[in-house]
Design a protein around this motif. Structure first.
Motif, PDB file in Angstrom:
ATOM      1  N   ALA A   1      -4.107   4.847   0.804  1.00 10.00           N
ATOM      2  CA  ALA A   1      -4.645   3.554  -0.075  1.00 10.00           C
ATOM      3  C   ALA A   1      -5.731   2.745   0.202  1.00 10.00           C
ATOM      4  CB  ALA A   1      -3.331   2.594  -0.279  1.00 10.00           C
TER       5      ALA A   1
ATOM      6  N   GLU B   1       3.391   1.728  -1.925  1.00  5.88           N
ATOM      7  CA  GLU B   1       4.086   1.703  -3.253  1.00  5.88           C
ATOM      8  C   GLU B   1       3.453   2.918  -4.089  1.00  5.88           C
ATOM      9  OE1 GLU B   1       4.325  -1.765  -5.029  1.00  5.88           O
ATOM     10  OE2 GLU B   1       5.839  -2.908  -3.811  1.00  5.88           O
ATOM     11  N   THR B   2       3.968   3.598  -4.995  1.00  5.02           N
ATOM     12  CA  THR B   2       3.237   4.596  -5.918  1.00  5.02           C
ATOM     13  C   THR B   2       3.863   4.069  -7.444  1.00  5.02           C
ATOM     14  OG1 THR B   2       3.274   6.361  -4.347  1.00  5.02           O
ATOM     15  CG2 THR B   2       3.026   6.840  -6.431  1.00  5.02           C
TER      16      THR B   2
ATOM     17  N   SER C   1       0.805  -1.357  -0.020  1.00  2.08           N
ATOM     18  CA  SER C   1       0.033  -0.043  -0.078  1.00  2.08           C
ATOM     19  C   SER C   1       0.927   1.349  -0.087  1.00  2.08           C
ATOM     20  CB  SER C   1      -0.806  -0.019   1.206  1.00  2.08           C
ATOM     21  OG  SER C   1      -0.085   0.219   2.229  1.00  2.08           O
TER      22      SER C   1
ATOM     23  N   ILE D   1       0.232   1.814  -6.883  1.00  2.00           N
ATOM     24  CA  ILE D   1       0.072   0.530  -6.239  1.00  2.00           C
ATOM     25  C   ILE D   1      -0.002  -0.460  -7.330  1.00  2.00           C
ATOM     26  CG2 ILE D   1      -1.336  -0.785  -4.607  1.00  2.00           C
ATOM     27  CD1 ILE D   1      -1.871   1.797  -3.229  1.00  2.00           C
TER      28      ILE D   1
ATOM     29  N   SER E   1      -1.590  -6.929  -5.278  1.00  4.02           N
ATOM     30  CA  SER E   1      -2.527  -6.355  -4.001  1.00  4.02           C
ATOM     31  C   SER E   1      -3.614  -7.408  -4.089  1.00  4.02           C
ATOM     32  CB  SER E   1      -2.815  -4.847  -3.975  1.00  4.02           C
ATOM     33  OG  SER E   1      -3.684  -4.943  -3.065  1.00  4.02           O
TER      34      SER E   1
ATOM     35  N   VAL F   1      -6.892  -0.716  -1.079  1.00  3.79           N
ATOM     36  CA  VAL F   1      -6.209  -1.856  -0.649  1.00  3.79           C
ATOM     37  C   VAL F   1      -7.061  -2.732   0.300  1.00  3.79           C
ATOM     38  CG1 VAL F   1      -4.145  -3.100   0.362  1.00  3.79           C
ATOM     39  CG2 VAL F   1      -3.846  -1.188  -1.247  1.00  3.79           C
TER      40      VAL F   1
END
Length: 293
Positions: A52, A10-11, A8, A13, A18, A55
């Motif tokens: 996020a 990460e950019t 969650s 995502i 996930s 998620v």
């Protein structure tokens, strides 16, 4: 859980990764069947909500689905126990989903995902009509029917409620849920603008959604319609006739056909007096519209 939390951050995502991790966690939850699964998930993943939320919504969405995944090797008793645990946690999940309904929280994409999650919990868990009839999440969903961005997801949720609590089940709690849903759905009739349809300036998706919604209401509430309960059936059936006259897409115009067929069958097999006189003409009129336009 730690891996989901890490993903969650990460950019952007990776939604595929996930979701697969969420599926794995849902399968593990079913296999272990430990108590307080939903509470633990909401607590441990609460830090991801700020950046996020999708998620966490993904995980909540697959949790009730995986309960019925035959590829997961658990016995029926354990599967039933896990299903009962999820049903007991459903009010907590609904309250959590309500956090995405405020105007200043969440964007349209998040609210779409929230409605999809709500639909899965309606379909795969047992939630009392008394809880749903009074829950603000149902009111939000009904209001979302007038939001073009959320329309299709809201239609799916309401149809899920019709299917889950149709038939004789709709009589429970003095028809608490139908009393909430029916008048609000019938208020959508003005969205079906005959003038727009005649001028071909309509929205096919809205017309299809309304046809599905009203037909599902007819099919789900046939029992109370033919038992002389007044739920606004005349307005419902008149609107379905308009749906059956839709000139631009035969797939839309034939949506009400099954509902009218089941209505005629119910009338024939029902001992209640006056059914044929009250509703028989609608079945014949619908067939005439579909056959001759």
């Amino acid at each position: 859980m730690q891996l989901i939390s890490t993903l969650s951050q990460e950019t952007p995502i990776d939604s595929t990764v996930s979701r697969r991790v969420s599926l794995a966690l849902a399968a593990l939850a079913l296999q272990l069947n430990e108590p307080n699964v939903v509470s633990d998930i909401l607590v441990q993943l609460s830090p991801v909500l700020g950046h996020a939320p999708q998620v966490l919504l993904d995980l909540l969405m697959v949790l009730p689905e995986e309960c019925y995944n035959d590829h997961i090797d658990v016995d029926y008793e354990q599967r039933d126990q896990f299903s009962e645990q999820l049903s007991a946690s459903a009010p907590q999940v609904l309250d959590f989903l309500c956090t995405f309904t405020a105007e200043d929280t969440g964007n349209v994409d998040t609210q779409e995902q929230m409605l999809k999650c709500f639909s899965k919990w309606i379909e795969h868990t047992t939630i009392g009509q008394d809880i749903l009839a009074q829950h603000p999440l149902v009111n939000f969903t009904i209001a979302a029917l007038r939001n073009r961005d959320l329309f299709e997801e809201a239609v799916d949720v309401i149809i899920g409620l019709f299917r889950q609590f149709g038939g004789q089940a709709c009589l429970e709690y003095n028809m608490a849920l139908p009393a909430v849903l029916v008048p609000r759905v019938l208020e959508l009739a003005p969205l079906w603008s005959s003038a727009d349809i005649e001028n071909n300036t309509h929205d096919d998706d809205v017309c299809r959604g309304l046809s599905r919604l009203l037909t599902e209401m007819l099919e789900s509430y046939l029992y109370i319609i033919t038992m002389q309960h007044d739920i606004g059936q005349t307005l419902l059936l008149d609107q379905l006739i308009l749906c059956a006259q839709y000139p631009w897409d035969f797939d839309i115009s034939r949506i009400p056909l099954k509902g009218f067929y089941e209505l005629s069958a119910m009338i024939r097999n029902n001992s209640t007096t006056g059914g044929q006189e009250r509703f028989g003409r609608y079945a014949m009129l619908c067939y005439a519209v579909l056959c001759y336009g």
